[in-house]
Design a protein around this motif. Structure first.
Motif, PDB file in Angstrom:
ATOM      1  N   ALA A  33       9.397  36.494 -49.320  1.00 44.71           N
ATOM      2  CA  ALA A  33       8.220  37.208 -48.849  1.00 44.71           C
ATOM      3  C   ALA A  33       8.589  38.122 -47.695  1.00 44.71           C
ATOM      4  CB  ALA A  33       7.155  36.212 -48.402  1.00 44.71           C
ATOM      5  N   ARG A  34       8.080  39.331 -47.750  1.00 49.32           N
ATOM      6  CA  ARG A  34       8.229  40.264 -46.652  1.00 49.32           C
ATOM      7  C   ARG A  34       6.963  40.202 -45.814  1.00 49.32           C
ATOM      8  NH1 ARG A  34      11.039  45.555 -49.457  1.00 49.32           N
ATOM      9  NH2 ARG A  34      12.903  44.453 -50.131  1.00 49.32           N
ATOM     10  N   THR A  35       7.156  40.090 -44.510  1.00 54.79           N
ATOM     11  CA  THR A  35       6.050  39.958 -43.580  1.00 54.79           C
ATOM     12  C   THR A  35       6.036  41.161 -42.646  1.00 54.79           C
ATOM     13  OG1 THR A  35       6.282  37.554 -43.651  1.00 54.79           O
ATOM     14  CG2 THR A  35       5.038  38.476 -41.807  1.00 54.79           C
ATOM     15  N   PHE A  36       4.862  41.774 -42.489  1.00 52.50           N
ATOM     16  CA  PHE A  36       4.729  42.899 -41.564  1.00 52.50           C
ATOM     17  C   PHE A  36       5.070  42.434 -40.157  1.00 52.50           C
ATOM     18  CE2 PHE A  36       2.251  45.251 -38.428  1.00 52.50           C
ATOM     19  CZ  PHE A  36       2.731  46.544 -38.651  1.00 52.50           C
ATOM     20  N   ALA A  37       5.922  43.212 -39.454  1.00 54.78           N
ATOM     21  CA  ALA A  37       6.321  42.858 -38.092  1.00 54.78           C
ATOM     22  C   ALA A  37       5.743  43.819 -37.063  1.00 54.78           C
ATOM     23  CB  ALA A  37       7.841  42.829 -37.983  1.00 54.78           C
TER      24      ALA A  37
END
Length: 125
Positions: A9-13
């Motif tokens: 999963a890619r998570t907004f940073a």
């Protein structure tokens, strides 16, 4: 997806504009504090915990280091590629997380992806 592949999963940073060269942007994702760095060839992210004594690694200075030589001279190199822990001064490579003093220590890194003006981290490693 094959049976051996795992979903990451890619998570907004944060936004690209929030990360300045030489000064990490520290973000909290869930309960995890991460430093995001802008380097000359892209972005990198490190867990904000020093593996030496659990200090806030990414709050130390972005720096370079001096090269060991056989002569009485100082040669400064790798400027902007290292983070120095504010607690004890241990230096870590921002891209790989490797410690310069003790190769057995490594800060946790997170893969970084830029999509337009947004920075995403792969947190599921």
């Amino acid at each position: 997806m094959t049976a051996t592949a795992t979903a990451t999963a890619r998570t907004f940073a944060c936004k690209v504009a929030e990360v300045a060269v030489g000064k990490p942007r520290i973000v909290t994702i869930g309960r995890i504090s991460v430093g995001i760095f802008q380097l000359d060839d892209g972005y990198a992210a490190l867990l904000n915990i020093c593996p030496h004594r659990a200090g806030q690694l990414c709050e130390g200075p972005v720096c370079g280091t001096t090269r060991h030589t056989d002569r009485a001279e100082f040669i400064y190199e790798r400027a902007g590629e290292l983070i120095r822990c504010a607690w004890h001064g241990w230096e870590f490579d921002i891209r790989s997380g490797k410690c310069l003093v003790d190769e057995k220590l490594k800060a946790r890194i997170f893969p970084v992806h830029v999509d337009g003006e947004d920075i995403y981290l792969e947190m599921g490693r």
